[in-house]
Design a protein around this motif. Structure first.
Motif, mmCIF file in Angstrom:
data_model
loop_
_atom_site.group_PDB
_atom_site.id
_atom_site.type_symbol
_atom_site.label_atom_id
_atom_site.label_comp_id
_atom_site.label_asym_id
_atom_site.label_seq_id
_atom_site.Cartn_x
_atom_site.Cartn_y
_atom_site.Cartn_z
ATOM 1 N N SER A 83 33.817 49.371 -20.779
ATOM 2 C CA SER A 83 34.834 48.328 -20.693
ATOM 3 C C SER A 83 34.778 47.559 -19.366
ATOM 4 O O SER A 83 35.679 46.793 -19.072
ATOM 5 C CB SER A 83 36.218 48.959 -20.874
ATOM 6 N N PHE B 152 45.655 56.072 -21.063
ATOM 7 C CA PHE B 152 45.212 54.677 -20.928
ATOM 8 C C PHE B 152 45.885 54.018 -19.725
ATOM 9 O O PHE B 152 45.227 53.336 -18.930
ATOM 10 C CB PHE B 152 45.523 53.898 -22.215
ATOM 11 N N ALA B 156 43.996 52.543 -16.629
ATOM 12 C CA ALA B 156 44.143 51.105 -16.369
ATOM 13 C C ALA B 156 44.588 50.862 -14.924
ATOM 14 O O ALA B 156 44.065 49.979 -14.245
ATOM 15 C CB ALA B 156 45.161 50.511 -17.342
ATOM 16 N N THR B 159 41.657 52.176 -12.362
ATOM 17 C CA THR B 159 40.364 51.479 -12.279
ATOM 18 C C THR B 159 40.522 50.019 -11.834
ATOM 19 O O THR B 159 39.585 49.240 -11.935
ATOM 20 C CB THR B 159 39.614 51.533 -13.625
ATOM 21 N N ARG B 160 41.715 49.673 -11.334
ATOM 22 C CA ARG B 160 41.908 48.306 -10.830
ATOM 23 C C ARG B 160 40.971 48.026 -9.657
ATOM 24 O O ARG B 160 40.506 46.924 -9.470
ATOM 25 C CB ARG B 160 43.363 48.110 -10.378
ATOM 26 N N GLU B 197 35.080 44.442 -12.832
ATOM 27 C CA GLU B 197 36.451 44.828 -13.165
ATOM 28 C C GLU B 197 36.504 45.368 -14.581
ATOM 29 O O GLU B 197 35.716 44.978 -15.434
ATOM 30 C CB GLU B 197 37.378 43.614 -13.053
ATOM 31 N N SER B 199 37.807 45.613 -18.227
ATOM 32 C CA SER B 199 38.490 44.784 -19.213
ATOM 33 C C SER B 199 39.488 45.663 -19.956
ATOM 34 O O SER B 199 39.101 46.566 -20.699
ATOM 35 C CB SER B 199 37.464 44.189 -20.181
ATOM 36 N N LEU B 200 40.768 45.418 -19.735
ATOM 37 C CA LEU B 200 41.787 46.284 -20.332
ATOM 38 C C LEU B 200 41.790 46.212 -21.849
ATOM 39 O O LEU B 200 42.050 47.209 -22.530
ATOM 40 C CB LEU B 200 43.176 45.919 -19.786
ATOM 41 N N LEU B 203 38.991 48.340 -22.960
ATOM 42 C CA LEU B 203 39.330 49.744 -22.692
ATOM 43 C C LEU B 203 40.343 50.252 -23.719
ATOM 44 O O LEU B 203 40.211 51.370 -24.249
ATOM 45 C CB LEU B 203 39.905 49.885 -21.275
ATOM 46 N N ALA B 204 41.326 49.399 -24.016
ATOM 47 C CA ALA B 204 42.348 49.790 -25.003
ATOM 48 C C ALA B 204 41.713 49.979 -26.377
ATOM 49 O O ALA B 204 42.038 50.933 -27.095
ATOM 50 C CB ALA B 204 43.435 48.727 -25.065
#
Lengths: 205, 241
Positions: A83, B152, B156, B159-160, B197, B199-200, B203-204
């Motif tokens: 991701s 999650f 989230a 990993t910023r 970065e 990508s949320l 990732l979701a």
């Protein structure tokens, strides 16, 4: 089961790392954990990983199995990588080495120190926490043996595979249920035994 | 099966330290509960359920590292206090196996603990349902969904700074850019923004997409176990009719 193998290596091994006191190993682990906060350079983690591999090669331990186990966290890491936008090979390598180095540090300690000795060395743990961990440690071997027996019985009786999903799930439920009942029964026995022995929240390791 | 074992070295210090603080507070509350001898059966049950969870996690069922964790089952059968303690013991032991990190034992315990707690509460509050297996299935699936949402959220937030960590780690190392050839075009179009970065959305999709398969599998196994226990040990489900 990998846990049983680790315990076997820790209790029967005769390598140089087995002779290092548990306190020293815990200090080493503390240093590795501190480095996660203080040090970010790739070179440091690459050097640490190489050092750990040299320990592994000279400590009379099964190299492949421990290396494979230290790579297990990479499955989770792969999810995060998938991701990330514009991922570079360096980022992949950096995190893979960083994560594997810490995992290998822990595995080397556990594979060369019996868990009761480790728990005895961790003096800052609350006594009921150390007692609970020791209880769980003993219970793993008991329940693993029960689970193995149930699995053997399940297979000998011609266990249905995924082709018959409903029966498969139902039979799996019975098999797991049997292990759950064994866990409950043995936990009641353990509680009774602890009470009879005047358990005060502390197991003397 | 939806539980994700966060490894060491990925999440920032403030996050995993916060996980430890929350678990330490919980541990303090549990200490008051378990220091009395009359709570020994619950304490022993926690120890054995932790062992059960560790044993269950050694049975892999699919290539992506799926395994049952039985935290929801522990919440339903052993009760919330024993299950929470079992989650902590299990995570400490798992960290020692390289299955989840040492620094993130607190966060992993929170994730598993939420699963056990939600399953326990939902199963208990759905006592009006006659079918034990359906109660167990629903409670497990929802508990796993809640645990996945928490995992999650942690990832989230954690990993910023992913890109920055890589930048800091680059010191003195020659970089091999994966997308080097596209860089000028990216710079012109602005599509290179946000490189490195997480990508949320992606990732979701991964977390909940892969997780949903795990929820269904673990829900089915937990439902089958509860149906079996309902027949063989009905004392475990006193409110079931």
């Amino acid at each position: 089961m990998f846990f049983e193998d680790l315990d076997y290596w820790a209790t029967t091994g005769r390598g140089w790392l087995h002779r290092v006191p548990a306190q020293v190993k815990l200090l080493w682990l503390g240093g590795v954990v501190a480095s996660l906060v203080l040090v970010y350079e790739f070179v440091f983690y690459a050097a640490l990983y190489l050092l750990l591999i040299s320990f592994l090669l000279t400590a009379r331990l099964p190299v492949r199995r421990l290396l494979a186990a230290s790579a297990y966290p990479l499955i989770f890491l792969a999810l995060v990588f998938l991701s990330v936008r514009g991922l570079t090979p360096f980022a992949v390598l950096y995190f893979a080495v960083r994560v594997s180095a810490v995992a290998l540090s822990v595995l080397l300690i556990v594979a060369t120190t019996p868990l009761p000795r480790l728990l005895a060395a961790v003096r800052f743990l609350p006594k009921f926490m150390a007692a609970g961990l020791f209880l769980s440690y003993r219970a793993i071997f008991i329940l693993a043996a029960v689970a193995r027996d149930v699995r053997t019985a399940y297979r000998l009786r011609g266990a249905p595979g995924w082709r018959r999903p409903r029966r498969f799930v139902s039979n799996t439920g019975r098999a797991v249920g049997h292990v759950v009942l064994a866990a409950l029964e043995r936990s009641e026995n353990a509680a009774a035994a602890l009470r009879v022995r005047g358990f005060d929240g502390r197991i003397h390791l | 099966m939806a539980h994700l074992h966060l490894p060491d070295g990925v999440l920032p210090f403030y996050l995993w330290a916060a996980g430890y603080v929350v678990v330490a507070v919980g541990l303090l509350l549990l200490w008051f509960k378990f220091r009395r001898a009359r709570n020994l059966p619950v304490f022993a049950r926690a120890g054995f359920f932790a062992a059960l969870m560790v044993v269950a996690m050694s049975f892999y069922v699919a290539p992506l590292g799926y395994h049952p964790n039985l935290a929801a089952l522990a919440g339903i059968v052993a009760g919330p206090a024993a299950a929470l303690l079992a989650c902590l013991f299990a995570n400490v032991i798992l960290a020692l196996l390289g299955h989840g990190g040492v620094t993130v034992v607190g966060l992993n315990t929170l994730t598993l603990g939420v699963e056990a707690l939600v399953a326990s509460v939902l199963f208990g509050s759905a006592a009006f349902m006659k079918a034990t297996w359906l109660r167990a299935f629903g409670a497990t699936v929802l508990a796993l969904a809640a645990a996945t949402a928490l995992a999650f959220a942690v990832v989230a937030v954690g990993t910023r700074d992913f890109g920055q960590i890589v930048e800091r780690g680059r010191g003195g190392v020659i970089e091999f850019q994966l997308l080097e050839r596209n860089e000028p075009a990216e710079r012109e179009s602005g599509s290179g923004a946000g490189r490195g970065e997480v990508s949320l959305a992606r990732l979701a999709a991964l977390f909940f997409g892969l997780g949903a398969v795990g929820w269904a599998l673990e829900g089915a196994v937990t439902a089958a176990v509860c149906a079996y226990l309902r027949k063989t040990a009905p004392r475990l489900f006193p409110r079931a009719t």
